[in-house]
Motif scaffolding. Structure first.
Motif, PDB file in Angstrom:
ATOM      1  N   ARG A  69       0.836  -1.207   0.000  1.00 39.80           N
ATOM      2  CA  ARG A  69       0.000   0.000   0.000  1.00 39.80           C
ATOM      3  C   ARG A  69       0.869   1.254   0.000  1.00 39.80           C
ATOM      4  NH1 ARG A  69      -4.857  -2.322   2.519  1.00 39.80           N
ATOM      5  NH2 ARG A  69      -4.011  -2.364   4.607  1.00 39.80           N
TER       6      ARG A  69
ATOM      7  N   THR B 120      -3.177   2.703  -8.971  1.00 39.78           N
ATOM      8  CA  THR B 120      -3.625   2.163  -7.692  1.00 39.78           C
ATOM      9  C   THR B 120      -4.993   1.518  -7.827  1.00 39.78           C
ATOM     10  OG1 THR B 120      -2.386   3.864  -6.524  1.00 39.78           O
ATOM     11  CG2 THR B 120      -4.092   2.723  -5.280  1.00 39.78           C
TER      12      THR B 120
ATOM     13  N   GLN C  11      -2.999   7.479  -9.107  1.00 39.02           N
ATOM     14  CA  GLN C  11      -4.291   6.989  -8.633  1.00 39.02           C
ATOM     15  C   GLN C  11      -4.890   5.940  -9.546  1.00 39.02           C
ATOM     16  OE1 GLN C  11      -6.678  10.579  -8.020  1.00 39.02           O
ATOM     17  NE2 GLN C  11      -6.404  10.230  -5.820  1.00 39.02           N
TER      18      GLN C  11
ATOM     19  N   TYR D  99       2.217   1.825  -3.465  1.00 34.87           N
ATOM     20  CA  TYR D  99       1.221   2.405  -4.366  1.00 34.87           C
ATOM     21  C   TYR D  99       1.063   3.895  -4.100  1.00 34.87           C
ATOM     22  CZ  TYR D  99       0.056  -2.565  -4.615  1.00 34.87           C
ATOM     23  OH  TYR D  99       0.112  -3.925  -4.721  1.00 34.87           O
ATOM     24  N   SER D 100       1.077   4.260  -2.852  1.00 36.92           N
ATOM     25  CA  SER D 100       0.894   5.680  -2.555  1.00 36.92           C
ATOM     26  C   SER D 100       2.133   6.465  -2.978  1.00 36.92           C
ATOM     27  CB  SER D 100       0.563   5.878  -1.081  1.00 36.92           C
ATOM     28  OG  SER D 100       1.675   6.366  -0.365  1.00 36.92           O
TER      29      SER D 100
END
Lengths: 225, 225
Positions: free
Chosen positions: A140, A152, A149, A143-144
Motif C-alpha cells: 500500500r 492504484t 491513482q 502504491y501511494s
DNA sequence: TGCATGTATCCTGTATACAATATCCAAAAT
DNA sequence: ATTTTGGATATTGTATACAGGATACATGCA
C-alpha cells in the motif's frame, strides 16, 4: 428494522459491508460458488437491501463475485485460468508501481525502511499471518509512493482476487514465504535508494517467480486449465 | 412515473443509462466537473433513482465520475496528470493484450484482416470518425482474442476515460490519425501472423508515441501537470 | 420411468417513502 | 463591510413496497 450491526459500522454502510464480505470470501468463510442473496446478507447485518446491493456492486467490481442478471450473485469460483490471468496482469502493473515509487523523491520513502524489521521478524518466526500483513502494508505504501491513482485503482481491483489465491497457497505451501520474503526486502531497499529500473525489473521477476511456484499448488486443487 | 425512455432501453436499465451517460461524457456534452444529481438524471430518462444510482456506480468504476460521500457526483475533470496516469497504465496492458492475441491460434484472427480495408479507407478519406470506430472494433476483437477476461476488464475500465482524451485530441489535432493508422495496420498484421514479441513491442511503442503527441494537445488545454 | 407443462414460490429489479446531512441564503453581530 | 449563525432547501442514503422474471416442484402424459 434499524441497523445495529454486530460491530461498529462507522464508515459508510456499503463500504463496511463490502469489507466484511471481502474478508469472508478471501479467507474462505464464504466458499467459491456460494450463493449470496440480498435479503440474507441484509438480515445478517441488520440493514435493508439498498446498501447491500451497493456493496455487492463493489464486490463485483473487484471480481470477487459474479452476477447474472435477474438470477443472482455467486462468489466467484477459483480456477487456474483465472489465477494465470490475474498474475499475468499483476506483473507489469506491480512493476510500474515499484518503478514509480522508486522515482519518488519524497521523504515518505523512509517509511518502507521502518517496515523492514517487521517483515524480517515475521520471516524468522515463520509467521505467515504477520508477514502477510506487513507485505500488504508495504505494498500500500508503494502504491501511494507511486502517486498514480489510476494505477492504484487497477492494482486494487486485481489485488482482492489475488489475495484469495495467495491465502490459499500460503496455507498449503508455507515455503512460499521463504522465497517472497528475501526478494521483497531487496526490492524495498532498491525503491528507497531510488533505483527505478532495478526496482521494476526485480518486482516483475519476483512476481513471476512466485506465480510459477504458486501455480503448482493452485493447479493441484483447481484443475489443469 | 413509469419508464418510457426516449429510445429503446432493451437491455438492463442501469447499463443502458450508464451507456448514454458515458457517451455524453466522452463526447463532451457533459462538461468536466458538471454536477450530476440523481433526480435530474432519473427525471430526464423517466426512471426512478434506484437504477440511476447503479448506473452512477458503474460510471464511478470506470473513472468517468467522482463521488464524494453524501455530497454528490461530478463528471471527472480532465488533467494532464490523469492523462499521463492512464497512458502509463495502458502501455503494458495493451501490449499484453496484443501479445496474447498474437499467440491465439484460433480462426477468429482472420476477422482482423477483414477490418483492415475499413481502416485503410477511413485513413485515406481522412475520416476521423470512421477510423475511430474501426479502431475500437479492432481493439475489442484483440481483447477477445487475448482470451483473458481479467485483462479485458482492466483495459475497459481504463478505456472509457482514455476515450475522452482521444476524442479531445483527435478533434484538435487530426494529424494524430496519420500516425495511428499505419502503425495500427502493421500491428494487426503481426497479430494475425502470430508474432507475439513483435505485436507486443510495436503496440507498446505505438501507444507510447501517440501518448507523446497527444500530450502536447492535452497540455495546451489542461495545464502543465 | 422419463419428459413436458403448469403453478407456486423465491428473488431480483424498480419505484417510492422517509431520514439525515450538506448547502445556500438571509439576517444579525462584530 | 465582513463574518457568523440560524433556518430553509436540496440532495444523498436507507428502508420498504410492489412488479415481474427465474427456479423448483409437482402433476399429467407418453
Amino acid at each position: 428494522m434499524q441497523y445495529e450491526g454486530t460491530g461498529d459500522l462507522t464508515q459508510a454502510i456499503p463500504e463496511a459491508l463490502a469489507s466484511r464480505l471481502e474478508d469472508d470470501i478471501i479467507f474462505g468463510r464464504l466458499e467459491p460458488r456460494a450463493r449470496l442473496t440480498e435479503e440474507e446478507v441484509a438480515a445478517h447485518y441488520g440493514v435493508s437491501r439498498s446498501p447491500v446491493r451497493e456493496a455487492l456492486r463493489l464486490l463485483e467490481r473487484d471480481g470477487l463475485v459474479n452476477r447474472a442478471a435477474r438470477r443472482g450473485i455467486w462468489v466467484a469460483p477459483l480456477s487456474l485460468k483465472d489465477f494465470d490471468e490475474i498474475y499475468s496482469c499483476r506483473i507489469p502493473l506491480e512493476g510500474l508501481a515499484a518503478g514509480a515509487a522508486a522515482g519518488n523523491d519524497g521523504p515518505e520513502k523512509a517509511q518502507l525502511l521502518s517496515l523492514l524489521p517487521e517483515l524480517e521478524r515475521a520471516f524468522n518466526d515463520n509467521d505467515a499471518q504477520a508477514f502477510f500483513q506487513g507485505d500488504v502494508k508495504g505494498s500500500r505504501l508503494i502504491y501511494s509512493l507511486a502517486a498514480n491513482q489510476t494505477l492504484t485503482r487497477l492494482i486494487n481491483s486485481l489485488g482482492k482476487q489475488a489475495l484469495r489465491y495467495r491465502y490459499f497457497a500460503y496455507v498449503r505451501e508455507p515455503r512460499i514465504l521463504a522465497i517472497t520474503a528475501p526478494g521483497t526486502q531487496v526490492i524495498w531497499r532498491h525503491i528507497v535508494q531510488g533505483d527505478v529500473a532495478r526496482s521494476k525489473a526485480l518486482t516483475e521477476e519476483l512476481i513471476h517467480h512466485i506465480w510459477q511456484i504458486m501455480r503448482d499448488v493452485i493447479a493441484e486443487r483447481y484443475g489443469e486449465a
